[in-house]
Design an enzyme around this catalytic site. Sequence first.
Site, short mmCIF file in Angstrom:
data_model
loop_
_atom_site.label_atom_id
_atom_site.label_comp_id
_atom_site.label_asym_id
_atom_site.label_seq_id
_atom_site.Cartn_x
_atom_site.Cartn_y
_atom_site.Cartn_z
N ASN A 49 0.86 -1.18 0.00
CA ASN A 49 0.00 0.00 0.00
C ASN A 49 0.90 1.24 0.00
O ASN A 49 1.47 1.59 1.04
CB ASN A 49 -0.91 0.00 1.23
CG ASN A 49 -1.77 1.25 1.31
OD1 ASN A 49 -1.77 2.07 0.39
ND2 ASN A 49 -2.50 1.41 2.40
N ARG B 265 -0.60 9.13 17.83
CA ARG B 265 -1.88 9.82 17.59
C ARG B 265 -2.98 9.24 18.47
O ARG B 265 -3.91 9.95 18.86
CB ARG B 265 -2.26 9.76 16.12
CG ARG B 265 -2.70 8.40 15.60
CD ARG B 265 -2.95 8.46 14.08
NE ARG B 265 -3.27 7.17 13.52
CZ ARG B 265 -4.49 6.71 13.32
NH1 ARG B 265 -5.53 7.43 13.70
NH2 ARG B 265 -4.69 5.52 12.78
N ASP C 173 -2.92 -2.18 9.43
CA ASP C 173 -3.90 -3.26 9.53
C ASP C 173 -5.03 -3.16 8.49
O ASP C 173 -5.86 -4.06 8.38
CB ASP C 173 -4.51 -3.29 10.94
CG ASP C 173 -3.48 -3.76 11.97
OD1 ASP C 173 -2.84 -4.79 11.74
OD2 ASP C 173 -3.33 -3.08 13.01
#
Length: 483
Positions: free
Chosen positions: A120, A280, A179
Amino acid sequence: MSSSDLATEHPETQLEHDSTLVLDKAVSLTLSSDSLLIVEAKTKTTHAISLYNVLDAEINPSSLVITYAQHSSKDDVSVTALHYPVGEKEKPAIEAWMNKLLDLAYGTAQRRKRLKVLINPFGGKGNAPSLYQRYAAPIFAAARCQVDVQSTEYRGHAIEIAEQLDIDAYDAIVCCSGDGLPYEVFNGLGKRPNGREALAKVAVALLPCGSGNGLTWNCQGTGSNSIAALCIVKGLRTPLDLVSVTQQNTRTLSFLSQSFGIVAECDLGTDHIRWMGAQRFTYGFLVRLLQRTIWPCDLAIKVEMDDKQAIKEHYAAFRAKEEEDGPLAEQARLDAAKQSPVLPELQFGTVQDELPQDWEVVPGDTMGNFYAGNMAIMSKDTNFFPASLPNDGLMDIVTIDGTVSRGTSLKMMTEIETGGFFDMPDVKIRKAIAYRLVPHQKEGYISIDGERVPFEAFQCEIHQGLGTVLAKSRHAYEADGPR
């Protein structure tokens, strides 16, 4: 120790009690239960290589070559090779020893896996392509894995790839991402007409390139790309419970977690600061803690166990199990999936059906956090579900009342890392096989494996061992259990 230090010009080879190879009376290579021990007679130096790190061994026309992953730092390994000259007469003895070396190095793990690698290029910090090429590709090549690399081009692309994959051509799909890609891959495999067979046959693995990387932390116990690649090479095919999530007329599969309340808000409400990495989540938690902390809902759970001591005993007994039959049990699972190839039917129907009468109705008017976990670690240092197991057929559900003090909430956050979270009295833990949650408000966040789904009623039920992952253990995650 370099290979030139160990090589000799005129090797004389002998095999002693089939675990020690002596080369020219100058170098001995001895196999122990967990190490390859190299002793150089001249300098009396000893060098040990963990068998887990041995990737391959071969005899080429003039030498024995042993390739292994050597720690270049605490959190990285790199490919290194040892070369020993050999003569024609010595080759049969060396080959017998070499075969034993590889048998011990791989155990019941499959060698030379056929890997479909999905990268990705947009996820996390956008560095997945470079991380793969620098850290993982050399490990896969040295272990002689067959690799087919493809980049995903848009959201949902991995679903399409997995749905159309030739499942006889690959042993595993390796996701270079967070994930999100594994979530898509499990769902793509599950969407096939032979979804159950595909999920049993093709393992799913993750090279950590995202914010949470829960699949890697649980199955490999690392956040390192190169060490994760080594763990994939040596990974054991492990059955994984998957959860069916229904909303209105849709059914999706979850491998990691489902959340509603403050955890979902921390996860999905911080997409704009993904550049912060895992931090975050902490930032999102602190910000929201200072704001509203109640997310009212209707909740009903098909509870199997709700006593913390009983849950600890269940965990200990399951983790202590022997590696039952290994490949034999795996073959039986594959045969069963081939005979009944479609996804299992929903035992409890969907969220639109009438609520089963034997489910426990849990007061949810002051819900602060609802979190259902199928794995132990949600991201680095967040062992949120320490009693979670890969394939016990149970999900772990944590509920926390939103009226607890901010001080208690902050203490909960710190106790996750220290291991005290499980035993805190304000933390309610249940092992369950199904549940239904209906939000009272019209807007908010529901997170399934870190992906946002519509903010509406949903129902979940677990399917024991439906999916397959590559892991270090067939019975436990790489996480500390409850104390």
